[in-house]
Design a protein around this motif. Sequence first.
Motif, mmCIF file in Angstrom:
data_model
loop_
_atom_site.group_PDB
_atom_site.id
_atom_site.type_symbol
_atom_site.label_atom_id
_atom_site.label_comp_id
_atom_site.label_asym_id
_atom_site.label_seq_id
_atom_site.Cartn_x
_atom_site.Cartn_y
_atom_site.Cartn_z
ATOM 1 N N LEU A 46 0.820 -1.216 0.000
ATOM 2 C CA LEU A 46 0.000 0.000 0.000
ATOM 3 C C LEU A 46 0.855 1.269 0.000
ATOM 4 O O LEU A 46 0.330 2.378 0.032
ATOM 5 N N ASP A 47 2.160 1.095 -0.013
ATOM 6 C CA ASP A 47 3.089 2.222 0.014
ATOM 7 C C ASP A 47 3.750 2.356 -1.372
ATOM 8 O O ASP A 47 4.658 1.597 -1.716
ATOM 9 N N ALA A 48 3.251 3.318 -2.152
ATOM 10 C CA ALA A 48 3.706 3.461 -3.542
ATOM 11 C C ALA A 48 5.227 3.635 -3.647
ATOM 12 O O ALA A 48 5.866 3.081 -4.531
ATOM 13 N N LYS A 52 7.794 1.085 -5.573
ATOM 14 C CA LYS A 52 8.646 1.578 -6.663
ATOM 15 C C LYS A 52 10.061 0.994 -6.565
ATOM 16 O O LYS A 52 10.705 0.692 -7.568
ATOM 17 N N LYS A 107 -9.912 1.222 -4.096
ATOM 18 C CA LYS A 107 -9.175 2.483 -4.279
ATOM 19 C C LYS A 107 -7.879 2.504 -3.473
ATOM 20 O O LYS A 107 -6.943 3.237 -3.787
ATOM 21 N N THR A 108 -7.845 1.724 -2.411
ATOM 22 C CA THR A 108 -6.690 1.745 -1.508
ATOM 23 C C THR A 108 -5.400 1.242 -2.158
ATOM 24 O O THR A 108 -4.308 1.621 -1.750
ATOM 25 N N PRO A 110 -2.458 1.156 -4.505
ATOM 26 C CA PRO A 110 -1.834 2.116 -5.411
ATOM 27 C C PRO A 110 -1.684 1.542 -6.820
ATOM 28 O O PRO A 110 -1.437 0.344 -6.985
ATOM 29 N N LYS A 111 -1.827 2.416 -7.807
ATOM 30 C CA LYS A 111 -1.731 1.991 -9.211
ATOM 31 C C LYS A 111 -0.388 1.367 -9.550
ATOM 32 O O LYS A 111 -0.285 0.477 -10.388
ATOM 33 N N THR A 113 1.348 -0.613 -7.832
ATOM 34 C CA THR A 113 1.358 -2.024 -7.438
ATOM 35 C C THR A 113 0.702 -2.890 -8.512
ATOM 36 O O THR A 113 1.111 -4.026 -8.753
#
Length: 344
Positions: A46-48, A52, A107-108, A110-111, A113
């Motif tokens: 959940l941490d973009a 990354k 929505k939670t 991140p894209k 992921t």
Amino acid sequence: MKTKIVKINLKHPQISKISQAAVVIKTGNLVAIPTETVYGIGANALDAKAVKKIFKAKGRPLDNPLIIHISKFEEMDILVDKIPDSAKKLMKKFWPGPLTIVLKKSKTVPKITTGGLNTVAIRMPDNQIARQLIKESGVPIAAPSANISGKPSPTIAAHVKEDLYGKIPMIIDGGKTKIGIESTVIDLSGKTPILLRPGGVTLEQLEKSIGKIKVHSIKRKEGQNSVSRSPGMKYRHYSPKAKIILIKGPKNKANEKIKDLLAQFKKQGKKVGVLSTDKDWNFSREVMFIGKRFDEVASNLFQTFREFDSRKVEIILIHGIGQKGLGLGIMDRIEKAAVEKINV
Ligand code: TXA
Ligand code: MG
């Protein structure tokens, strides 16, 4: 970067070591973790920013989505808005285990992921170390296989070290993974269930639970510009440095062909290796036995690819094993790694 290698006992994971790894995850960094399929390189899903780092460490294209690993069924509620009945059935039957389910994402998530997709791939691994780490971290963990993009997935910690030493802060050594090929991926986000990647849970097992499943064929997608259903499939995969030649056909004929090719390449001064499931071969450093039963073959396949690479083998000859049960997943990996296919 300094990489710490932490050995953890699979049967009795030492809680202090799990906590140490959980701190790394909680602070937005990467840990390589054992699962029952292959090793993964994990971050807080959940941490973009943390996610990354996975793409960077692996050299992975940003449009190739990651699998999110959970330790409890309730964690699904953060990741998806709705769970279809078919998914509920499969979760109950095959989790924890080598099955990844693709559903519409919440929505939670991140894209980054999900590689920009509006679906998310989720699985609950059947490995105590992985599950305890997820619990202790308090977040779902996104983890692709812990290899450099394009290389075979790691089945022992030494493979992870080979690819990622100095690039990530921690590698957990939890011994050899049980299954040896990656999880089965099934897409249940649309009307028809689609098998995106065969793996540890077989197509036959899945169809017994939820009925007919469409099998996604990678060949049809190749060369097209449209976004493929499972973006990871369009990239070359699982490949050792050596050139793999796959020989398909009846066992005797395939063996004859392999013997011919072996002699031919040796004459040319090439370093050749043979991978075989056939005990009739004279096994040596040149010819390696990968196992008789499919579960043995799966468990040894990637390791033998890497073994041949370390011996600087230039060409690997391997025969087909059929598509039944676990064979479908094994052949999928071999086909994707093969540079040339010969039908006899
Ligand atoms: O066994 C496994 O699945 C291992 C362990 C570490 O869990 N993980 C793994 O991850 O093999 P990776 O990233 O190497 O492969 C994930 C595959 C890729 O082919 C990717 O494209 C597909 O799953 N995938 C992930 N999310 C997807 C999505 N939302 N829709 C379609 N395919 C997806
Ligand atoms: Mg992979």
